[in-house]
Design an enzyme around this catalytic site. Structure first.
Site, PDB file in Angstrom:
ATOM      1  N   HIS A  43       3.774   0.758   1.245  1.00  0.00           N
ATOM      2  CA  HIS A  43       2.354   0.455   1.104  1.00  0.00           C
ATOM      3  C   HIS A  43       1.548   1.330   2.062  1.00  0.00           C
ATOM      4  CE1 HIS A  43       2.786  -2.767  -1.680  1.00  0.00           C
ATOM      5  NE2 HIS A  43       3.486  -3.546  -0.866  1.00  0.00           N
TER       6      HIS A  43
ATOM      7  N   CYS B 176      -0.136   4.612  -1.911  1.00  0.00           N
ATOM      8  CA  CYS B 176      -1.476   4.581  -2.464  1.00  0.00           C
ATOM      9  C   CYS B 176      -2.485   5.140  -1.459  1.00  0.00           C
ATOM     10  CB  CYS B 176      -1.867   3.151  -2.831  1.00  0.00           C
ATOM     11  SG  CYS B 176      -1.005   2.534  -4.288  1.00  0.00           S
TER      12      CYS B 176
END
Length: 825
Positions: free
Chosen positions: A404, A453
């Site tokens: 993440h 991301c």
């Protein structure tokens, strides 16, 4: 038969030496061989063998080392045939030599030595273990000469030197009977310590330590090239020129005497073992014609005049000097972090596979690689500190992160597995802060590959003021564009994320790193599953043609680099395998392998079982609470059952396996218990237990104490934000967002999307699909697809590993046996 093996034993569980010997007998027999055996089995309705099956077996003779008998036995085993059935068939066949293979012997070699290639200065260990009806004695030979003081089952030469290379065999005596082990070859490579670091990090795996170099020579001279890999079993080589195999070029060193211009081109070597294959760098070979210049009278000419004459007569020097200038790294260091088991956020799957694949590729490029899974914030900061300590002037540094993440104001943040909910920049690591510290080391190349991301975290308004130096050696490869997500691929098994799926196809290319990434971007752009949704973004200030394939040439600080490399290598050493002897007479082998730098595999194997015992099993237990060991997945009969999916094909068979992860959390030496459970035939199935405590110190990354408190001068100092981690207001991914990959700000993203928007793309005909970036409403096919992809399926059945046999060994076998016969006469 009962003394040899249980009639109910499945054929797939027969020991490899027995199968090999049986196949040799059946393959060479004409009227009592595998064809007649197949006809007999075909008449048994339980294991019917069809004509198509027999034709498939016969085609194996066309393959290198192919065995029709082995294929037939494998088919029979797949259909439930046992050792008892096979014995009955062989009795019907009337092949006494084949029957003898299944009967007990007064002396049996259970563990055969394996050929190995290793670096000079390391330790050589060859193992041969046998059992007999009386005590056995061992004697090792190198070629025809006895090795002095080699009377043990293990031959240890410490350290090993170039003179120790050669062929070895072990003679085992038991009373008046003796057996020879198989011949094995030991190849010793003379390379620098820097090039050889870390090759033992994954036991048995190939490690490329010598890359071929570009050559410039003249017609008529001998063209010589060399490459080399270490590993067990010993690697095989095949040189290629311009994409085609070079005939009879199957050794480490390629020598072409009396070279011609036809031999010029691009060369590389394919290196393989029974389970792996890798390629060296592709290098240029320029071969210029010889030019004689005859001058009829004495004259003066400058050096420029001579080159001008050469240019007129054939431009030979131009041909030789037209090869681009070679750039060098003083060393190569890579830190790979994959975070997947998040405590407060959606879990991921692809980072484990991505880190594993990139580790193997970067090691082929002579990078010192550390691969770590599931790090907390403090562990990530300390790992980066250790990474920075290896950097100095001219080093190529590479950082890969999968997990993440998010991006705010041009700064990228990596999210640790213990990040709170909500989290913000103070809980994360800022990539630009790490780059700033790398620049202070005067590195030759800084590469960041960020598989995460890059959505904005709307709850984090901090804008760190990081001032970077202007240097022409920075390359960023982002798995996705700014303010976009990176995706995982939905699959029933293990698969890469989109970025690494295409990156690993190009990483070994001998091209400027930005060219490699450009090609990866082009490949990703053609991928229908993510076209228009995820695109690779490259940011670079690189001016030189620097490539990850550049060779290593230690600079002025070679001594310092050497010391740091030794320290790093020490933190990646596996414990030595060991044999444990128990009071009951049993002997257990305890072996170790590394799946990642912080994941250790322990396997137990019964080497010697007392004759008066009907059952015997060894398992490990009592691990430190610091470690991540699932009791329900310990001591399993297959690696896959205990979560070892990626390394399973490289582990020995017929063991009990245990996977020990999170080694970075280990505060003391790793101590555990080996428990032996057995049943004596005369005790009416009453179970008896024996235990031994084993201390293997701090294995692998545990020696670096990444669990320590963060140092004052760590990367934390350039990542500090106004709010402390415990008081930082920030976002948290919603619970409904189960399969979002690598994204730190899903709520922000969902505000921008209409309800019900989701990405559910699947490639048919065996291709992988994508399932992520989704706000699912109710149960849908796409949601079910995502849920099913979270289960890890077993990897395909492992291939049986053939014993190496080369022409050199066959010739040596004949000479050796003849010499023994002469000595006996």
């Amino acid at each position: 038969m009962s003394d040899a093996l249980d009639r109910s034993t499945r054929l797939s569980l027969l020991k490899e030496p027995l199968v090999k010997k049986l196949c040799e007998v059946l393959d060479k027999s004409s009227n009592k061989g595998w064809r007649r055996l197949g006809e007999i089995v075909a008449n048994d309705r339980r294991f019917r063998v069809s004509p198509d099956d027999m034709e498939m077996c016969s085609l194996k003779v066309l393959q290198l080392e192919g065995s029709p008998s082995r294929t037939l036995l494998r088919l029979m085993g797949d259909r439930g045939c046992t050792a008892g059935h096979l014995l009955d068939y062989l009795q019907t066949l009337g092949n006494s030599e084949a029957l003898q293979c299944l009967k007990p012997s007064a002396l049996q070699i259970l563990i055969q030595p394996q050929s190995v290639a290793l670096i000079s200065g390391h330790n050589l260990r060859l193992s041969c273990h046998a059992v007999g009806k009386s005590p056995v004695q061992y004697q090792w030979f190198k070629s025809k000469e006895e090795v002095p003081n080699s009377f043990y089952s293990d031959l240890v030469i410490s350290p090993v030197y170039l003179k120790d290379a050669g062929f070895y065999i072990c003679r085992v005596n038991c009373g008046g009977t003796f057996e020879f082990s198989q011949w094995v070859q030991v190849d010793v490579l003379n390379v620098s310590v820097s090039c050889g670091q870390g090759y033992h990090s994954l036991e048995g795996r190939l490690k490329l330590v010598i890359q071929p170099q570009s050559q410039r020579t003249y017609v008529g001279e001998t063209l010589q090239m060399e490459c080399g890999a270490v590993g067990r079993p010993i690697p095989r080589y095949q040189w290629h020129r311009n994409g085609a195999p070079v005939p009879n070029a199957t050794r480490r060193k390629l020598a072409i005497p009396h070279s011609t211009q036809d031999h010029a081109g691009r060369y590389r070597c394919e290196i393989s073992s029974s389970t792996e294959r890798m390629w060296t760098n592709e290098v240029d070979v320029a071969i210029a014609p010889r030019i004689s210049v005859q001058i009829s009278e004495a004259m003066e000419c400058s050096e420029d005049d001579v080159y001008a004459i050469g240019g007129v007569l054939g431009s030979s020097e131009f041909l030789l000097n037209n090869v681009p200038e070679q750039l060098y790294a003083t060393d190569k260091v890579a830190l790979l972090i994959g975070n997947l088991s998040y405590q407060n956020h959606p879990r991921l799957k692809a980072p484990m596979v991505d880190v594993y694949d990139l580790t193997n590729l970067l090691r082929q490029l002579n990078f010192q690689v550390v691969s770590l899974l599931d790090l907390t914030e403090s562990e990530m900061r300390n790992a980066v500190d250790e990474f920075l300590s290896l950097l100095h002037k001219g080093v190529y540094g590479l950082l890969y992160y999968a997990g993440h993440g998010y991006e705010n104001y041009g700064n990228s943040f990596m999210v640790p597995v213990d990040a709170p909910s909500p989290y913000r920049s103070a809980n994360c690591l800022c990539v630009q802060s790490i780059l700033k510290l790398m620049q202070e080391k005067e590195t030759g190349l800084n590469v960041f590959l960020l598989d995460m991301c890059r959505k904005r975290n709307i709850h984090d308004d901090s804008a760190p003021n990081i001032v970077l130096r202007v240097t022409a050696n920075i390359v960023f490869g982002y798995a996705t564009c700014q303010d976009a997500e990176a995706f995982e691929l939905s699959s029933s098994g293990l698969t890469n994320g989109v970025f690494v799926k295409f990156l690993k196809r190009r990483l070994l290319d001998d091209e400027k790193i930005t060219v490699v990434l450009d090609r990866v971007a082009e490949d990703m752009g053609q991928f229908d599953a993510t076209k228009g949704k995820q695109a690779l973004e490259i940011r670079s200030s690189l001016s030189d043609r620097r490539a990850l394939t550049d060779p290593i040439l230690p600079g002025d600080s070679a001594d310092l680099a050497h010391a740091r490399s030794l320290q790093w290598a020490k933190a990646h050493e596996l414990p030595e395998s060991m044999c444990l002897n128990f009071d009951c007479g049993a002997q257990i082998k305890l072996g170790f392998a590394a799946e990642f730098s912080n994941v250790l595999v322990i396997y137990t194997h019964i080497v010697k079982k007392p004759e008066d015992m009907s059952f015997l099993q060894a398992h490990v237990t009592d691990f430190s609470q610091d470690l991540d060991v699932d009791p329900k997945e310990m001591n399993r009969e297959t690696p896959e059952e205990t979560g070892i999916y990626l390394l399973s094909s490289n582990l020995p068979q017929h063991c009990l396996y245990t996977r020990v992860s999170s080694l970075q959390k280990l505060r003391e030496e790793l101590v555990f218990t080996v428990c032996l459970q057995g049943t004596f035939t005369a005790m009416d199935d009453e179970s008896v237990h024996w235990t031994k405590s084993v201390d293997i110190g701090k294995p692998l990354i545990a020696r670096l104490d990444l669990n320590r408190a963060v140092r004052r001068n760590s990367c934390l100092q350039t990542c500090m934000m106004p709010h402390s981690p415990s008081h930082s207001p920030c976002h948290s991914p919603g619970p409904e967002h189960h399969h979002h990959h690598h994204c730190g700000s899903p709520q922000d993203h969902n505000r921008l999307l209409p309800q019900g928007h989701y990405l559910d793309v699947h490639e048919h005909q065996g291709a992988v699909g994508v399932c992520g970036d989704s706000l699912y409403v109710g149960q849908s096919h796409s949601e079910a697809a995502c849920d099913s992809s979270c289960g890890l399926s077993s990897s395909p059945g492992r291939l049986s590993v053939p014993i190496e046999a080369t022409d050199d060994i066959h010739e040596l076998q004949t000479v050796f046996i003849n010499s023994l016969q002469l000595q006996q006469q």
